[in-house]
Enzyme design. Structure first.
Site, PDB file in Angstrom:
ATOM      1  N   CYS A  11      -2.910  -6.622  -5.910  1.00  0.00           N
ATOM      2  CA  CYS A  11      -2.866  -5.180  -5.749  1.00  0.00           C
ATOM      3  C   CYS A  11      -2.613  -4.488  -7.091  1.00  0.00           C
ATOM      4  CB  CYS A  11      -1.804  -4.853  -4.694  1.00  0.00           C
ATOM      5  SG  CYS A  11      -1.874  -3.212  -3.973  1.00  0.00           S
ATOM      6  N   THR A  12      -1.669  -3.575  -7.137  1.00  0.00           N
ATOM      7  CA  THR A  12      -1.415  -2.800  -8.352  1.00  0.00           C
ATOM      8  C   THR A  12      -0.649  -3.579  -9.411  1.00  0.00           C
ATOM      9  OG1 THR A  12       0.511  -1.819  -7.276  1.00  0.00           O
ATOM     10  CG2 THR A  12      -1.554  -0.558  -7.205  1.00  0.00           C
TER      11      THR A  12
END
Length: 196
Positions: free
Chosen positions: A106-107
């Site tokens: 993800c981030t």
């Protein structure tokens, strides 16, 4: 045979499944494999962290105490404070400099971008953050659940970390072992598209 050491980073704001999915896969691998494998949940300190959805968890070690690792997993969540923390970014860059395999979910990709690990590499992140990552000059793969670029592997959002971790088990041991771990955790999604 030397122990294969894995670290998964934790901090206030980490997305629960971003770390728990890979942790489940990688610890299952450690129990099923004949090779010695250890998995460590490493916080910025040993203090309890509050995750994105309120779960509180206590790391079993800190990044400062961790020592060298073979695989470093950078989950996502609210990574903005980490990206702004030069000492944390330098710590991640230092882990990479030792030759560790670097994986993000993800981030977590934004921490890798800030550390320079995505320079000249394709990557992915959560679908809602692809434009932002691309705006930083990263070549993004908008369709892949994960992208393996050799020393750096990035996964899309949340549950994609499970797919990436199973891919890492196949890469680091065998397809058969990955299939065994997948069966053990009863994970049976539709076939996924990897950006390899």
């Amino acid at each position: 045979m030397d122990e294969y050491r894995i670290a998964i980073a934790l901090w206030d704001g980490v997305e629960e499944l971003d770390f728990a999915g890979p942790y489940e896969v990688l610890t299952a691998w450690s129990r099923m494999s004949e090779r010695p494998i250890s998995v460590h949940a490493a916080g910025t300190s040993r203090e309890a962290v509050t995750c994105a959805h309120g779960l509180t968890i206590v790391p079993d070690t800190s990044l400062d105490e961790l020592g060298d690792v073979d695989l470093f997993v950078m989950p996502g969540g609210d990574t903005r404070p980490l990206v702004a923390d030069e000492s944390f970014v330098a710590r991640v860059r230092g882990v990479s400099d030792t030759g560790a395999l670097m994986a993000s979910v993800c981030t977590g990709a934004f921490v890798f971008e800030k550390a320079g690990l995505l320079d000249g590499r394709r990557a992915t992140t959560h679908w809602g953050s692809l434009d932002r990552l691309e705006a930083l000059g990263v070549t993004v793969d908008r369709e892949a659940r994960y992208v393996d670029e050799g020393r750096v592997v990035t996964a899309a959002g949340v549950s994609a970390g499970i797919d990436m971790a199973l891919h890492l088990v196949a890469r680091l041991e065998s397809d058969d072992m990955s299939a065994r771990v997948r069966r053990y955790i009863q994970y049976d999604p539709a076939p996924v598209r990897a950006g390899v």
